[in-house]
Design an enzyme around this catalytic site. Structure first.
Site, PDB file in Angstrom:
ATOM      1  N   GLU A  49      81.616  46.001 -54.700  1.00  0.00           N
ATOM      2  CA  GLU A  49      81.683  45.560 -53.303  1.00  0.00           C
ATOM      3  C   GLU A  49      83.152  45.387 -52.963  1.00  0.00           C
ATOM      4  O   GLU A  49      83.853  44.587 -53.589  1.00  0.00           O
ATOM      5  CB  GLU A  49      80.985  44.210 -53.108  1.00  0.00           C
ATOM      6  N   ASP A  60      82.834  32.833 -46.591  1.00  0.00           N
ATOM      7  CA  ASP A  60      83.525  32.965 -47.868  1.00  0.00           C
ATOM      8  C   ASP A  60      84.064  31.633 -48.349  1.00  0.00           C
ATOM      9  O   ASP A  60      84.441  30.777 -47.558  1.00  0.00           O
ATOM     10  CB  ASP A  60      84.687  33.960 -47.741  1.00  0.00           C
TER      11      ASP A  60
END
EC number: 4.2.1.20
Length: 260
Positions: A49, A60
């Site tokens: 990824e 995040d």
């Protein structure tokens, strides 16, 4: 069956399952991020990824936020992401998925983004903040280009939403194991196992668990019930503190969790 799903299926046939590794493009430099992604592939990671830095990375954790903000401060541009995918796929055969918030894709142009990714050799896109109900443009573009589209599923998702996510996803469904933001944790949330069971009931044949996995034992634990284990923050931290060689060592260690 596309390259991502086939790779995951092969990992489940030959080992306990797949190891999926995340790194952001451009951290600490473009060249280093490319070398680090290659190191993942060369040390047991089955699917990469590659995260596109974004100015508002609300999903995040601290390690990834810090890395992506540094990449942006260094002058990262979206074209750098396509160039990185092209360089990585020219060096290793591991499928590379881009992971991006939806706004940069929409601003760039959905069809243009898809075409650029195909030209670079990318396998598809993970869209953490785009739900399948609102993804008609991306679904059409991905069908036209044969790119994989990976949608997220969370423990809070209704059964009906899980069915829609499974039906819209190709490659795998990204099962978010903990509520909240990404980041390594000492224990993988027990909600992950229940979520994967619900995804199976909704028809999923390829479900990977992410958010919070940081050790080989956690990889092994997840692969008892899921098709793949997704690791991100620990790779980013390794790159920040020890460079590409530390990423390689971390990947090699975590990949032992995929062995039967």
């Amino acid at each position: 069956m596309g390259a991502v799903e086939q790779t995951i299926a092969n990992a489940n046939r030959d080992r306990s399952g797949a190891l999926v590794g995340y790194l952001p493009v451009g951290f600490p430099t473009i060249a280093d991020s490319i070398d680090a992604a290659v190191a993942l592939a060369e040390n047991g990671v089955d699917v990469i990824e590659l995260g596109l830095p974004y100015s508002d990375p609300v999903m995040d954790g601290p390690a990834i936020q810090k890395a992506t903000q540094q990449a942006l401060a260094n002058g990262f541009r979206l074209q750098d992401g396509f160039d990185a995918v092209a360089q990585i796929t020219s060096r290793v055969s591991v499928p590379v998925l881009m992971m991006s918030y939806w706004n940069p894709i929409m601003q760039f142009g959905v069809d243009r983004f898809a075409d650029e990714l195909v030209a670079a050799g990318g396998a598809g896109i993970i869209t953490p903040d785009l739900v399948s109900d609102e993804a008609a443009d991306w679904i059409a573009a991905s069908q036209r280009t044969s790119l994989d589209r990976v949608f997220l599923a969370a423990p809070s998702s209704s059964d009906a939403r899980l069915v829609r996510a499974v039906g819209a996803s190709t490659g795998f469904v990204y099962a978010v194991s903990t509520m909240g933001i990404t980041g390594a944790r000492s224990d993988v949330d027990t909600a992950a196992k229940m979520l994967v069971a619900r995804l199976r009931a909704a028809g999923s044949t390829s479900a990977c668990v992410g958010l919070g996995i940081s050790t080989a034992d956690q990889v092994r634990e997840v692969l008892r019930y899921a098709d793949g284990a997704i690791v991100g923050s620990v790779f980013v931290s390794a790159l920040a503190t020890g460079g590409v060689s530390a990423v390689a060592k971390t990947a090699a260690l975590l990949s032992t969790g995929t062995l039967a």
